[in-house]
Design a protein around this motif. Structure first.
Motif, PDB file in Angstrom:
ATOM      1  N   TYR A  37       0.817  -1.215   0.000  1.00  0.00           N
ATOM      2  CA  TYR A  37       0.000   0.000   0.000  1.00  0.00           C
ATOM      3  C   TYR A  37       0.847   1.260   0.000  1.00  0.00           C
ATOM      4  CZ  TYR A  37       0.814  -0.952   4.986  1.00  0.00           C
ATOM      5  OH  TYR A  37       1.393  -1.254   6.197  1.00  0.00           O
ATOM      6  N   GLU A  38       2.036   1.218   0.612  1.00  0.00           N
ATOM      7  CA  GLU A  38       2.906   2.401   0.584  1.00  0.00           C
ATOM      8  C   GLU A  38       3.350   2.708  -0.841  1.00  0.00           C
ATOM      9  OE1 GLU A  38       5.316   1.203   4.598  1.00  0.00           O
ATOM     10  OE2 GLU A  38       4.897  -0.163   2.944  1.00  0.00           O
ATOM     11  N   GLU A  39       3.754   1.660  -1.584  1.00  0.00           N
ATOM     12  CA  GLU A  39       4.170   1.845  -2.965  1.00  0.00           C
ATOM     13  C   GLU A  39       3.007   2.310  -3.836  1.00  0.00           C
ATOM     14  OE1 GLU A  39       6.748  -1.615  -1.363  1.00  0.00           O
ATOM     15  OE2 GLU A  39       4.762  -0.778  -1.044  1.00  0.00           O
ATOM     16  N   SER A  40       1.838   1.722  -3.639  1.00  0.00           N
ATOM     17  CA  SER A  40       0.679   2.113  -4.440  1.00  0.00           C
ATOM     18  C   SER A  40       0.303   3.573  -4.201  1.00  0.00           C
ATOM     19  CB  SER A  40      -0.522   1.214  -4.122  1.00  0.00           C
ATOM     20  OG  SER A  40      -0.293  -0.118  -4.532  1.00  0.00           O
ATOM     21  N   LEU A  41       0.288   3.975  -2.955  1.00  0.00           N
ATOM     22  CA  LEU A  41      -0.142   5.334  -2.628  1.00  0.00           C
ATOM     23  C   LEU A  41       0.843   6.389  -3.116  1.00  0.00           C
ATOM     24  CD1 LEU A  41      -1.603   4.705   0.938  1.00  0.00           C
ATOM     25  CD2 LEU A  41      -2.873   5.347  -1.122  1.00  0.00           C
ATOM     26  N   THR A  42       2.095   6.017  -3.322  1.00  0.00           N
ATOM     27  CA  THR A  42       3.089   6.974  -3.814  1.00  0.00           C
ATOM     28  C   THR A  42       3.406   6.772  -5.286  1.00  0.00           C
ATOM     29  OG1 THR A  42       4.849   5.531  -2.954  1.00  0.00           O
ATOM     30  CG2 THR A  42       4.143   7.366  -1.556  1.00  0.00           C
ATOM     31  N   ASP A  43       2.614   5.979  -5.977  1.00  0.00           N
ATOM     32  CA  ASP A  43       2.780   5.760  -7.413  1.00  0.00           C
ATOM     33  C   ASP A  43       2.154   6.929  -8.172  1.00  0.00           C
ATOM     34  OD1 ASP A  43       2.689   4.971 -10.070  1.00  0.00           O
ATOM     35  OD2 ASP A  43       2.001   2.944  -9.637  1.00  0.00           O
ATOM     36  N   PRO A  44       2.938   7.691  -8.951  1.00  0.00           N
ATOM     37  CA  PRO A  44       2.381   8.839  -9.672  1.00  0.00           C
ATOM     38  C   PRO A  44       1.276   8.493 -10.663  1.00  0.00           C
ATOM     39  CG  PRO A  44       4.765   9.004  -9.555  1.00  0.00           C
ATOM     40  CD  PRO A  44       4.412   7.626  -9.073  1.00  0.00           C
ATOM     41  N   SER A  45       1.171   7.232 -11.062  1.00  0.00           N
ATOM     42  CA  SER A  45       0.128   6.849 -12.008  1.00  0.00           C
ATOM     43  C   SER A  45      -1.277   6.994 -11.430  1.00  0.00           C
ATOM     44  CB  SER A  45       0.350   5.408 -12.477  1.00  0.00           C
ATOM     45  OG  SER A  45       1.531   5.288 -13.236  1.00  0.00           O
ATOM     46  N   TYR A  61       1.346  -3.347   8.419  1.00  0.00           N
ATOM     47  CA  TYR A  61       2.788  -3.389   8.707  1.00  0.00           C
ATOM     48  C   TYR A  61       3.385  -1.987   8.711  1.00  0.00           C
ATOM     49  CZ  TYR A  61       2.893  -3.721   3.544  1.00  0.00           C
ATOM     50  OH  TYR A  61       2.689  -3.544   2.194  1.00  0.00           O
ATOM     51  N   GLY A  62       2.574  -0.995   9.037  1.00  0.00           N
ATOM     52  CA  GLY A  62       3.074   0.348   9.263  1.00  0.00           C
ATOM     53  C   GLY A  62       3.334   1.132   7.998  1.00  0.00           C
ATOM     54  N   VAL A  63       4.059   2.234   8.154  1.00  0.00           N
ATOM     55  CA  VAL A  63       4.398   3.111   7.031  1.00  0.00           C
ATOM     56  C   VAL A  63       5.889   3.400   7.104  1.00  0.00           C
ATOM     57  CG1 VAL A  63       4.057   5.367   5.961  1.00  0.00           C
ATOM     58  CG2 VAL A  63       2.105   4.171   7.004  1.00  0.00           C
ATOM     59  N   ARG A  64       6.612   3.005   6.057  1.00  0.00           N
ATOM     60  CA  ARG A  64       8.065   3.195   6.028  1.00  0.00           C
ATOM     61  C   ARG A  64       8.438   3.961   4.763  1.00  0.00           C
ATOM     62  NH1 ARG A  64      10.975  -2.416   7.333  1.00  0.00           N
ATOM     63  NH2 ARG A  64      12.779  -1.005   7.156  1.00  0.00           N
ATOM     64  N   GLU A  65       9.120   5.074   4.933  1.00  0.00           N
ATOM     65  CA  GLU A  65       9.429   5.966   3.828  1.00  0.00           C
ATOM     66  C   GLU A  65      10.318   5.311   2.778  1.00  0.00           C
ATOM     67  OE1 GLU A  65      11.165  10.510   3.177  1.00  0.00           O
ATOM     68  OE2 GLU A  65      10.675   9.760   5.191  1.00  0.00           O
ATOM     69  N   GLU A  66      11.148   4.368   3.167  1.00  0.00           N
ATOM     70  CA  GLU A  66      12.040   3.746   2.203  1.00  0.00           C
ATOM     71  C   GLU A  66      11.288   2.927   1.160  1.00  0.00           C
ATOM     72  OE1 GLU A  66      12.560   1.234   6.051  1.00  0.00           O
ATOM     73  OE2 GLU A  66      12.162   3.316   5.500  1.00  0.00           O
ATOM     74  N   ARG A  67      10.012   2.677   1.393  1.00  0.00           N
ATOM     75  CA  ARG A  67       9.211   1.949   0.406  1.00  0.00           C
ATOM     76  C   ARG A  67       8.501   2.878  -0.577  1.00  0.00           C
ATOM     77  NH1 ARG A  67       7.095  -1.345   5.047  1.00  0.00           N
ATOM     78  NH2 ARG A  67       8.346  -3.235   5.178  1.00  0.00           N
ATOM     79  N   PHE A  68       8.592   4.173  -0.362  1.00  0.00           N
ATOM     80  CA  PHE A  68       7.866   5.117  -1.215  1.00  0.00           C
ATOM     81  C   PHE A  68       8.437   5.104  -2.640  1.00  0.00           C
ATOM     82  CE2 PHE A  68       6.576   8.237   2.430  1.00  0.00           C
ATOM     83  CZ  PHE A  68       5.933   7.195   3.073  1.00  0.00           C
ATOM     84  N   GLU A  69       7.558   5.266  -3.623  1.00  0.00           N
ATOM     85  CA  GLU A  69       7.958   5.332  -5.024  1.00  0.00           C
ATOM     86  C   GLU A  69       8.123   6.768  -5.525  1.00  0.00           C
ATOM     87  OE1 GLU A  69       8.812   2.985  -7.244  1.00  0.00           O
ATOM     88  OE2 GLU A  69       8.745   1.512  -5.636  1.00  0.00           O
ATOM     89  N   SER A  70       7.712   7.740  -4.738  1.00  0.00           N
ATOM     90  CA  SER A  70       7.879   9.152  -5.068  1.00  0.00           C
ATOM     91  C   SER A  70       7.838   9.938  -3.763  1.00  0.00           C
ATOM     92  CB  SER A  70       6.790   9.627  -6.034  1.00  0.00           C
ATOM     93  OG  SER A  70       5.525   9.647  -5.394  1.00  0.00           O
ATOM     94  N   GLU A  71       7.855  11.242  -3.860  1.00  0.00           N
ATOM     95  CA  GLU A  71       7.959  12.066  -2.662  1.00  0.00           C
ATOM     96  C   GLU A  71       6.623  12.370  -1.997  1.00  0.00           C
ATOM     97  OE1 GLU A  71      10.081  15.549  -3.814  1.00  0.00           O
ATOM     98  OE2 GLU A  71      12.028  14.515  -3.948  1.00  0.00           O
ATOM     99  N   ARG A  72       5.509  11.957  -2.594  1.00  0.00           N
ATOM    100  CA  ARG A  72       4.217  12.279  -1.992  1.00  0.00           C
ATOM    101  C   ARG A  72       3.166  11.238  -2.363  1.00  0.00           C
ATOM    102  NH1 ARG A  72       0.584  14.602  -5.714  1.00  0.00           N
ATOM    103  NH2 ARG A  72       1.520  15.371  -7.664  1.00  0.00           N
ATOM    104  N   VAL A  73       2.015  11.322  -1.688  1.00  0.00           N
ATOM    105  CA  VAL A  73       0.846  10.501  -2.024  1.00  0.00           C
ATOM    106  C   VAL A  73       0.175  11.110  -3.250  1.00  0.00           C
ATOM    107  CG1 VAL A  73      -1.425   9.746  -1.242  1.00  0.00           C
ATOM    108  CG2 VAL A  73       0.527   9.727   0.344  1.00  0.00           C
ATOM    109  N   HIS A  74      -0.201  10.269  -4.219  1.00  0.00           N
ATOM    110  CA  HIS A  74      -0.764  10.787  -5.471  1.00  0.00           C
ATOM    111  C   HIS A  74      -2.270  10.642  -5.624  1.00  0.00           C
ATOM    112  CE1 HIS A  74       2.852  12.101  -7.587  1.00  0.00           C
ATOM    113  NE2 HIS A  74       3.469  11.173  -6.860  1.00  0.00           N
ATOM    114  N   PRO A  75      -2.938   9.597  -5.126  1.00  0.00           N
ATOM    115  CA  PRO A  75      -4.393   9.577  -5.254  1.00  0.00           C
ATOM    116  C   PRO A  75      -5.017  10.796  -4.584  1.00  0.00           C
ATOM    117  CG  PRO A  75      -3.582   7.423  -4.586  1.00  0.00           C
ATOM    118  CD  PRO A  75      -2.423   8.362  -4.492  1.00  0.00           C
ATOM    119  N   ARG A  76      -6.118  11.265  -5.148  1.00  0.00           N
ATOM    120  CA  ARG A  76      -6.800  12.419  -4.564  1.00  0.00           C
ATOM    121  C   ARG A  76      -7.486  12.060  -3.252  1.00  0.00           C
ATOM    122  NH1 ARG A  76      -7.695  16.723  -8.107  1.00  0.00           N
ATOM    123  NH2 ARG A  76      -8.370  17.771  -6.199  1.00  0.00           N
TER     124      ARG A  76
END
Length: 357
Positions: A37-45, A61-76
């Motif tokens: 979910y961390e990767e999905s939420l930070t996916d620019p697509s 399993y929490g929220v870990r920044e190292e799993r992010f795919e970009s610098e922010r959450v993209h879904p509205r």
């Protein structure tokens, strides 16, 4: 309990529990991914979309920044059966409205029956259904987001792996996931990440071995500059693309694209390679597809569920593309060899290039 309302096309209004406040609107879609979910939420697509998770518990399993795919959450906005406090707090800090205590089975069924649809969201102590309906009335179709590339792309060229000894890749950033860049760097490539509207001169100045078109949100018809780059360089250097990148490459070489009913979003999409007959599970996130590859491309891989093109190769040029995400994150790592195939297209030594007029 904080109020939350979701107004859907067709007049239906859903009510849930508000977990992060705000009002917004977007295209309602769903993912079947049960992790990542961390990767999905930070996916620019997911830009300009409202993301529904079909898996019932998001955040275990929490929220870990190292799993992010970009610098922010993209879904509205984000919808789920249940969000943990960690994820809800993260979304609130990002200013992204979130709703849970929904029957997401019903939401997913509605999307599958009616297709991805516009929706309006209102979350807060004093919101009403009318607030969500007002957001819905101002929601526009995904194809009308003509400047969506600018919302997710770098502003200026950024270089990674400048000291690497491998191939030089000009990567056009239409909303690239960080794992794509990492996958190239791990193979000793130097990666120049360019804006989505980079010019021929911008690419020419880098003298790349490969032109790579990234994933990203929205309608490929709205990425005219990226299409022009492929047209300009396809006879000079190898060209690769992922997801939206496949669609852009196809359009540049005379193919056609179309919007899908509800798209492919998840980590369990089966893809068959037509030459070997091998089937692999893949990570996907797209709402458009190539409907006709044109005369210069042929289909090399297809989706087992609906036979849509999942891989294209050039018949007249050095081109290789994938509709799915071979870098995964989240998802299976069965397709990482795509990046080896991309880099193998390049000549051993870098060369200066001159684009077609």
């Amino acid at each position: 309990m904080t109020a939350a309302y979701i107004a859907l096309e067709g007049g239906h209004v859903l009510e849930g529990r508000g977990r992060a406040p705000g009002t917004t609107r977007g295209e309602l879609v769903f993912t079947t991914a049960y992790t990542g979910y961390e990767e999905s939420l930070t996916d620019p697509s997911y830009e300009e979309q409202v993301l529904t998770f079909s898996y019932p518990l998001i955040g275990n399993y929490g929220v870990r920044e190292e799993r992010f795919e970009s610098e922010r959450v993209h879904p509205r906005a984000v919808l789920a059966r249940e969000l943990t406090d960690d994820v809800a707090s993260w979304l609130e800090a990002e200013g992204v409205p979130a709703v849970d205590h929904l029957d997401t089975r019903e939401v997913v069924t509605d999307i599958r029956d009616s297709g991805a649809m516009k929706c309006g969201i209102a979350v807060g102590d004093d919101v009403t259904p009318e607030d969500a309906i007002a957001e819905l009335e101002n929601c526009i179709a995904m194809s009308d987001h003509t400047e969506i590339g600018a919302q997710v792309s770098v502003d200026t060229t950024t270089t990674y792996g400048a000291d690497n000894d491998g191939e030089t890749v000009a990567l056009v950033d239409c909303g690239v996931k960080g794992s794509i860049v990492t996958s190239l760097l791990e193979r000793d490539a130097t990666v120049h990440v360019l804006p989505h509207d980079a010019s021929v001169a911008d690419v020419e100045a880098l003298g790349p071995d490969i032109l790579f078109i990234s994933n990203g949100p929205g309608d490929p018809a709205n990425y005219e500059e990226a299409v022009s780059l492929v047209e300009a360089f396809v006879d000079e250097v190898p060209v690769a693309g992922i997801c939206l990148g496949q669609q852009i490459v196809a359009r540049a070489l005379g193919g056609e694209t179309e919007k899908m009913a509800f798209g492919h979003r998840g980590v369990n999409q089966p893809v068959m390679d037509l030459e070997s007959g091998r089937v692999v599970m893949t990570t996907q996130n797209h709402g458009y597809t190539v409907s006709d590859p044109g005369l210069h491309l042929e289909i090399s891989q297809v989706n087992v569920n609906d036979n849509t093109p999942e891989g294209l190769v050039g018949t007249d040029y050095d081109v290789i593309t994938r509709q799915y995400h071979p870098e995964a994150n989240p998802g299976p790592h069965d397709t990482l060899d795509f990046f080896d195939d991309v880099l193998a297209m390049a000549a051993p030594d870098a060369r200066a290039i001159v684009a077609d007029d």
